[in-house]
Design a protein around this motif. Structure first.
Motif: not given
Length: 565
Positions: A536-545
């Motif tokens: 979820v974090m890898a696919d849905a976060s706005i930026c590279g962090l």
């Protein structure tokens, strides 16, 4: 905001002193307005200078008193809410509200990121907290870009390398809290060695824009802040946009394990400045903004002095140079978040498109480059594309500055061919493993690049080489780990960093990093749940962090299953 977590953990015994009575409500006191006017002097009251003005107040007062923030809002004609949302976003600002005590006169920030943690930062923090008197407060802090000198503390604005409790307290009580300025090549020395000759071939018309872009492209110069985008192509894209154009230099080197840009700025700043001025000439940038992280006070002092020398020599007539100061926010290393900060706002990454090459600072097309990228521009123009390209190995082009820290005998910046391997960095350039330690694994590109095992130490460390293994080289921050290190603890340290540094804008990153830390602190990992959360974090976060935050988790589960037992 989560940004406050890093810089606001105050030990109960740190002895904060009670502030004088501050005005209640929103009535503006004339004394506060007079004080703000005295601090700002004749400086413009433009909205984009808000962070700079907050720095001036804090430098003067040791904090940001509520009355002065009220006066600043009136002076700049902006709402109080904007003042508070910006000041509370950045970890280095200390807001003191009505009735609160002012911080102790001296602040000791101790780095708790990975390289310093390996060198005993936790014990150092415990000893400092236990022995600090009423005039000293002790705070935890993220990476300070001195990983080769771990553990590190910053007392006021003065760094204490290879820090001990005794050394930190000695500096705190000395009263000398200004940055130590290392020896560096100043303007006259750089000029005598042929410096700024490449720039003058451009500004005099002896070299064309097309020639410069072609030479950099043929040499294989890429963005060395992490993304690796071809420099010549980026310059072409920005130049193709309708003007007026601007330029930003990303000096917010905040990835734990990375310190190469600091080394360049503190040893040979003019080679970087010359490359920057060439870039500004190519894209016809009306103004260049150098965004420098607040953790580099010595570099800031150097740049202030040397930029003035460049301007006095008439070498920057084609553009205006502006130095902007960060305030403790790793997220501002992301180019659009950096641009938001340059505009005096919270460092929240923008949605893309549009990209900053089209809509950057103040909505103008903006060229963004890293310090090391610009550092190589004069050398490539001087020696030719083939010279630079031939420096690489293993089918990689150019030279690279690897920041090596952790369990090696001789950590530091290693200037070697692109495509050098981790094993070569350890054995050929760092004196081997530290005594009593056996090589176990490494971070090839800081926390964002994940963790690889020792049997993958012969992969060339360059762009496009590690992606198939779920990793990447990023800013070339190589942290070496040993048999003494539990990879669960290593990954937890990295995720705590991401949790603290999340800007909070998007839910997958804000809540995901917090939840990941909670799950990783359990006696045994729920690997299925952690993998679901990572996706979820890898696919849905706005930026590279947020997109890269799961990499340490996935690395441990994939390459170090024994450490999970």
């Amino acid at each position: 905001m989560n940004q406050m977590k890093v810089g606001k953990k105050i030990h109960p015994g740190s002895g904060r002193r009670k502030a004088p009575s501050l005005p209640k409500g929103r009535f503006l006191e004339e004394d506060d307005r007079d004080r703000v006017r005295a601090i700002l002097g004749d400086l413009p009251r433009r909205r984009d200078l808000l962070i700079e003005h907050l720095h001036l107040i804090q430098d003067s007062e040791g904090c940001l008193p509520a009355g002065l923030l009220h006066a600043l809002a009136a002076e700049m004609r902006i709402p109080m809410s904007e003042i508070y949302e910006v000041a509370s976003f950045y970890a280095h600002f200390d807001i003191v509200r009505d009735g609160e005590e002012r911080p102790a006169p001296v602040t000791i920030r101790v780095c708790e990121s990975l390289s310093c943690a390996l060198a005993g930062a936790e014990q150092l923090i415990s000893e400092l907290e236990a022995n600090a008197d009423a005039d000293i407060r002790v705070l935890r802090a993220p990476c300070m870009g001195r990983c080769d000198l771990a553990p590190v503390a910053e007392v006021g604005h003065r760094h204490v390398d290879n820090c001990t409790t005794e050394k930190a307290f000695e500096v705190a009580k000395s009263g000398d809290l200004h940055p130590h300025i290392p020896e560096f090549k100043a303007f006259d020395a750089y000029r005598q060695d042929g410096g700024y000759a490449a720039l003058e071939t451009c500004t005099s018309g002896r070299r064309t824009v097309e020639d410069v872009i072609g030479t950099l492209s043929d040499g294989g110069l890429r963005g060395l802040g992490g993304a690796g985008f071809p420099t010549g192509r980026k310059w072409s894209f920005v130049r193709a946009e309708e003007g007026p154009r601007l330029m930003a230099v990303n000096g917010d080197e905040g990835e734990p394990g990375t310190f190469k840009d600091r080394m360049f700025l503190e040893s040979n700043p003019h080679q970087f400045l010359e490359g920057m001025l060439i870039g500004a000439w190519v894209v016809e940038a009306e103004e260049v903004f150098i965004y420098l992280r607040d953790e580099y006070p010595a570099a800031r002092e150097i740049l202030l002095k040397e930029i003035a020398a460049v301007e006095a020599a008439g070498l920057a007539k084609h553009t205006k140079i502006t130095l902007r100061r960060g305030a403790g926010a790793y997220i501002c290393g992301e180019e659009s978040a950096m641009i938001e900060s340059i505009e005096g706002k919270r460092g929240l990454p923008r949605h893309r498109p549009p990209y900053v090459s089209v809509n950057g600072i103040f909505g103008r097309p903006t060229l963004v480059n890293n310090i090391e990228t610009l550092y190589w521009v004069p050398e490539i123009l001087k020696n030719g594309a083939k010279w630079f390209a031939d420096q690489g190995k293993n089918d990689c082009k150019g030279l690279r500055s690897y920041s090596v820290s952790g369990r090696v005998k001789n950590p530091g910046v290693k200037l070697v061919p692109a495509g050098t391997t981790a094993r070569e960095l350890i054995e050929d350039h760092s004196g081997g493993m530290a005594d009593g330690h056996s090589f176990k694994g490494y971070l090839p590109g800081g926390p964002s690049g994940g963790i690889l095992p020792k049997d993958m130490a012969d992969i060339p460390l360059d762009f496009g080489q590690l992606e198939k293994h779920g990793s990447f080289v990023g800013s070339h921050a190589v942290v070496i780990l040993s048999d003494k290190d539990d990879m669960k603890d290593v990954a937890l340290n990295l995720l705590k960093f991401f949790e603290d540094e999340s800007c909070g804008q998007c839910t997958p990153c804000r809540n995901g990093t917090e939840k990941a830390v909670q799950l990783m602190q359990q006696p045994s990992w729920d690997t299925d749940l952690l993998e679901e959360l990572s996706a979820v974090m890898a696919d849905a976060s706005i930026c590279g962090l947020g997109q890269a935050a799961p990499n340490p988790i996935r690395s441990v589960m994939k390459f170090f299953p024994g450490d999970l037992k």
